[in-house]
Design an enzyme around this catalytic site. Structure first.
Site, mmCIF file in Angstrom:
data_model
loop_
_atom_site.group_PDB
_atom_site.id
_atom_site.type_symbol
_atom_site.label_atom_id
_atom_site.label_comp_id
_atom_site.label_asym_id
_atom_site.label_seq_id
_atom_site.Cartn_x
_atom_site.Cartn_y
_atom_site.Cartn_z
ATOM 1 N N TYR A 198 37.084 -11.236 -38.599
ATOM 2 C CA TYR A 198 35.615 -11.276 -38.695
ATOM 3 C C TYR A 198 35.128 -11.108 -40.134
ATOM 4 O O TYR A 198 34.545 -12.025 -40.725
ATOM 5 C CB TYR A 198 35.059 -10.184 -37.790
ATOM 6 C CG TYR A 198 33.575 -9.933 -37.847
ATOM 7 C CD1 TYR A 198 32.656 -10.976 -37.913
ATOM 8 C CD2 TYR A 198 33.093 -8.632 -37.796
ATOM 9 C CE1 TYR A 198 31.288 -10.720 -37.939
ATOM 10 C CE2 TYR A 198 31.729 -8.365 -37.812
ATOM 11 C CZ TYR A 198 30.831 -9.415 -37.891
ATOM 12 O OH TYR A 198 29.484 -9.151 -37.915
ATOM 13 N N TYR A 206 43.884 5.523 -36.509
ATOM 14 C CA TYR A 206 43.285 4.425 -37.285
ATOM 15 C C TYR A 206 42.681 4.953 -38.579
ATOM 16 O O TYR A 206 42.997 4.477 -39.675
ATOM 17 C CB TYR A 206 42.223 3.711 -36.448
ATOM 18 C CG TYR A 206 41.345 2.787 -37.265
ATOM 19 C CD1 TYR A 206 41.893 1.704 -37.947
ATOM 20 C CD2 TYR A 206 39.967 3.005 -37.369
ATOM 21 C CE1 TYR A 206 41.093 0.864 -38.707
ATOM 22 C CE2 TYR A 206 39.169 2.172 -38.127
ATOM 23 C CZ TYR A 206 39.740 1.105 -38.798
ATOM 24 O OH TYR A 206 38.953 0.276 -39.562
ATOM 25 N N LYS A 228 44.045 4.451 -42.636
ATOM 26 C CA LYS A 228 43.196 3.910 -43.698
ATOM 27 C C LYS A 228 43.080 4.898 -44.858
ATOM 28 O O LYS A 228 43.091 4.511 -46.034
ATOM 29 C CB LYS A 228 41.810 3.572 -43.142
ATOM 30 C CG LYS A 228 41.779 2.331 -42.264
ATOM 31 C CD LYS A 228 41.935 1.061 -43.097
ATOM 32 C CE LYS A 228 41.623 -0.178 -42.282
ATOM 33 N NZ LYS A 228 41.584 -1.417 -43.094
#
Length: 324
Positions: A15, A142, A146
């Protein structure tokens, strides 16, 4: 960032990566997209980009050479729930993959990087709006992966002179031309409400209606994907050798779950059933970014901050997908 530069966009079939790749091409640059299409879509790779299909860990060293001026790194697994159920996948893809990328950049002499980070690194914030100096305490693998990559990049900048910028996103939404959200499964609020407007789901769940907010529902900061893409181009220009700059990206104001649902009703003209549900563990009442650092150091000012406009773009993209 010089005229007609050449950039590698990892995860450029996704995206955000696809929109950034499109904006780079529009700005006159050469773009190579590297994506394994595990979650991305070939249709999201913009015309004019060279597409290489494969895993970052396998092909980064093969693709990168001294002809590249920089890398924009989006390739990652990004579902919070999945990261809790399958953390090893996230450490393998997000951390090990990024390590391979940095090694390939160092070997090829490519010294400029813009990294797609996330507001998930902050966990449950102690104050809002959130500044980059806020405590980092991710509540899921997650966010933890990161943050680990952010630390890795800082070390690379200090040790090897990498010019790097990490951009920590809040809630990205909207569409840019023929490029928009098409996640499977979908977890983002605006496309979920749009699916309810399309009749693809019977209702939209409202998780918690008793938060200390004006209407009792969670408040989140939504940023248009085109504004987000613009920040990446500015970050390429702002990156300085030996420095790792970290910037939050957001509108600086928030919209509640109820406001989003009402906006989708208004924009689409469709009936949408909203059903109250229990709060989800770990959902803060308010998540809003302070983007002052991005304004000051990148020269970035979001121009598509109106929620009606963001939803209208997302709705137009969803309608176009229905016709495919």
């Amino acid at each position: 960032m010089t005229p007609q530069s050449k950039y590698l966009v990892t995860g450029g079939a996704g995206y955000v990566g696809g929109v950034v790749a499109a904006r780079l091409i529009e700005a006159g640059h050469q773009v190579v997209v590297l994506d394994d299409l595990s979650t991305g879509h070939r249709a999201s790779v913009p015309a004019g980009a060279v597409f290489v299909q494969g895993r970052l860990q396998d092909l980064a060293a093969e693709v990168l050479d001294g002809s590249f001026d920089g890398v924009l790194h989006f390739a990652a697994s990004s579902q919070v729930g999945e990261s809790v159920a399958d953390p090893e996948k996230y450490w393998r893809n997000n951390v090990a993959g990024s390590m391979e990328l940095l090694a390939a950049m160092r070997k090829a002499g490519v010294g400029r990087l813009v990294f797609s980070s996330t507001a998930a690194v902050y966990g449950e914030p102690e104050q809002s709006p959130i500044e980059e100096t806020a405590r980092t305490a991710p509540t899921n693998p997650y966010g933890a992966t990161k943050l680990a990559v952010d630390h890795m990049i800082t070390g690379e900048a200090n040790a090897h002179g990498l010019a790097a910028v990490s951009l920590r996103y809040f809630n990205v939404a909207g569409a840019y031309g023929a490029q928009g959200e098409r996640h499977d499964p979908e977890s983002h609020l605006i496309p979920l409400v749009i699916q309810a407007a399309q009749g693809r789901r019977p209702h939209i769940a409202v998780y918690g209606e008793d938060y200390p907010t004006p209407d009792g529902t969670c408040v989140r900061d939504y940023i248009h994907v085109a504004d987000l893409a613009e920040a990446h181009l500015l970050a390429l220009a702002a990156a300085e050798p030996g420095q790792h700059l970290i910037c939050n990206l957001g509108n600086g104001s928030g919209f509640s779950v109820r406001q989003v649902i009402d906006t989708v009703r208004r924009v689409t003209g469709r009936e949408i059933t909203a059903v109250g549900a229990d709060r989800r563990p770990g959902d803060p009442a308010v998540l809003v970014a302070s983007a002052e650092r991005a304004r000051t150091l990148l020269g970035w000012t979001p121009s598509r901050t109106d929620l009606d406009g963001i939803v209208a773009d997302a709705w137009a993209f969803a309608r176009a997908l229905e016709k495919e």
